[in-house]
Enzyme design. Structure first.
Site, short mmCIF file in Angstrom:
data_model
loop_
_atom_site.label_atom_id
_atom_site.label_comp_id
_atom_site.label_asym_id
_atom_site.label_seq_id
_atom_site.Cartn_x
_atom_site.Cartn_y
_atom_site.Cartn_z
CB SER A 221 -12.44 -2.48 5.77
OG SER A 221 -13.78 -2.40 6.20
CB SER B 40 -0.93 0.02 1.22
OG SER B 40 -0.22 0.40 2.38
N GLY C 106 -10.65 4.19 9.72
CA GLY C 106 -11.23 4.21 11.06
C GLY C 106 -12.25 5.30 11.30
CB ALA C 107 -13.27 8.14 9.36
CD GLU D 202 -15.44 -6.61 6.46
OE1 GLU D 202 -15.77 -6.49 7.65
OE2 GLU D 202 -14.44 -6.07 5.98
CE1 TYR E 54 -21.39 -3.28 13.08
CE2 TYR E 54 -21.63 -5.65 13.22
CZ TYR E 54 -21.84 -4.47 12.55
OH TYR E 54 -22.51 -4.49 11.36
CG ASP F 32 -20.46 -0.68 5.31
OD1 ASP F 32 -21.42 0.10 5.45
OD2 ASP F 32 -19.74 -1.03 6.26
#
Length: 390
Positions: A136, A75, A130-131, A168, A232, A180
């Site tokens: 992801s 990345s 992370g927002a 996931e 979650y 998502d």
């Protein structure tokens, strides 16, 4: 430099770096967007309704197939260097960092019977990590779009949605629903995606905030979250318990009118979890009807009610999110709510253009006064879904 020119420059730079890293040009570059959820939180895994849209921030994957089974991943961000894996030996487990997302997609494709050879991949992304904007899933959707084309798998968009969910759930270990990836794969410019999570039926709903003199601000609180943690999972377990006690397949099948009876059957905590899902499904449908009939300037009260429900009944907000929402409302936003899985991440604030700077300044000042990390604040607009860009 306009948006198109900037995107072309980013894609070209990524292809150049790919060649410098791996010694040959990529077979192509594929992109998939993050998402903002206008309304409908935690309803997806309850087979309910959601109203997200794909945003104008994307993960971009340059990919080249190999003649062996080696997967090499790099990345442009973070400090994780070149990672390697064997496509023929992938198993769910303690894979660390962003590489678990593309590897999870490969594993899910293999479980579906798709033969995936080795490949080289370079990831670049401007979806904030992370927002709560689904960085992801943007990676997963870009990767599955690329591999679907390169392997000739011929998967439908519905199959790609389910396979990324399987990646996931079973590989990454996050018990997420299908919202998502549905937004990322099925988004369209100028529209929100009204998704029925029971049967994947999709309707595109116009969401032209700018034409209504509005902007949708994202306030990234910088409080990172993880969907693989216990918060979650425990919410999902409460929803499953509620459905079991109420004798329904999923909480989608419980109406607002049923809540009085449900309160006598469920313990207090489980009832509040159930009440959020039931009322949130109702708010999604109200939001869709309102957008079609009156436009985005009239959904503010629904956004506000959604946040209150997530804060009080589902208990997935946090002090930073509440501060962002309350401050934005007090300084001109017509509606605001946290967005995403919760426990951190971002809030959204639907704001008149004339009040945009006032809201931005007030939120930054409020965070400084509270001794908190300065939030990132930016606008998003509905964008196209996953696609090949080079």
């Amino acid at each position: 430099m306009n948006t198109t020119t900037r995107a072309d420059a980013q894609t070209g730079a990524q292809a150049d770096r790919f060649k410098a890293t791996f010694g040959a040009a990529p077979h192509g570059v594929w992109a998939a967007p993050g998402r903002v959820n206008l309304i409908g939180e935690h309803t997806d895994y309850n087979e309910g309704f959601v109203l997200p849209f794909a945003i104008d921030k994307r993960a971009r994957t340059a990919v080249r197939l190999r003649s062996d089974s080696t997967i090499r991943l790099l990345s442009t961000f973070g400090d994780q260097g070149l990672a390697e894996a064997d496509a023929a030996a992938l198993t769910p487990g303690p894979v660390k960092g962003w590489v678990k997302y593309p590897l999870g997609v490969v594993w899910a494709l293999q479980q579906h019977g798709v033969e995936v050879p080795g490949f080289d991949l370079l990831l670049d992304s401007d979806v904030p990590l992370g927002a709560g904007l689904s960085s992801s899933h943007a990676i997963e959707c870009a990767v599955i779009t690329a591999l679907n084309e390169l392997t000739g798998a011929g998967l439908s968009v519905e199959e790609m949605v389910r396979l990324t969910q399987h990646a996931e759930n079973a590989f990454v270990g996050a018990p997420t629903g299908i919202m998502d990836q549905s937004a990322s794969l099925r988004g369209a410019r100028g529209h929100a995606v009204f998704l029925d999570c029971r049967d994947q039926a999709v309707e595109l709903v116009p969401f032209e905030a700018q034409e209504a003199g509005l902007v949708l601000l994202v306030i990234d609180t910088k409080v990172s979250h993880s969907h693989a943690d216990g918060g979650y999972a425990s919410r999902r377990a409460s929803c499953e318990l509620g459905a079991q006690v109420l004798g329904v397949k999923a909480l989608r099948d419980v109406a607002v009118a049923d809540l009085d009876e449900a309160s006598g059957l469920l313990d207090e905590l489980t009832f509040r979890r159930v009440r959020h899902i039931v009322t949130e499904n109702d708010r999604v449908r109200q939001a869709v009807d309102t957008l079609r009939a009156q436009g985005p300037a009239h959904i503010g009260s629904l956004l506000d009610a959604s946040h209150a429900s997530m804060r009080d009944d589902f208990e997935i907000s946090c002090p930073e999110l509440d501060l962002a929402v309350d401050t934005a409302r007090a300084h001109g936003a017509i509606g605001a709510r946290m967005t995403g899985g919760g426990f951190g991440g971002s809030a959204i604030a639907l704001t008149p253009v004339a009040q945009e700077q006032q809201v931005r300044d007030a939120v930054v000042h409020a965070f400084a006064e509270a001794g908190l990390t300065r939030p990132d604040i930016f606008t998003v607009t509905p964008a196209a879904g996953a696609e090949r860009i080079s």
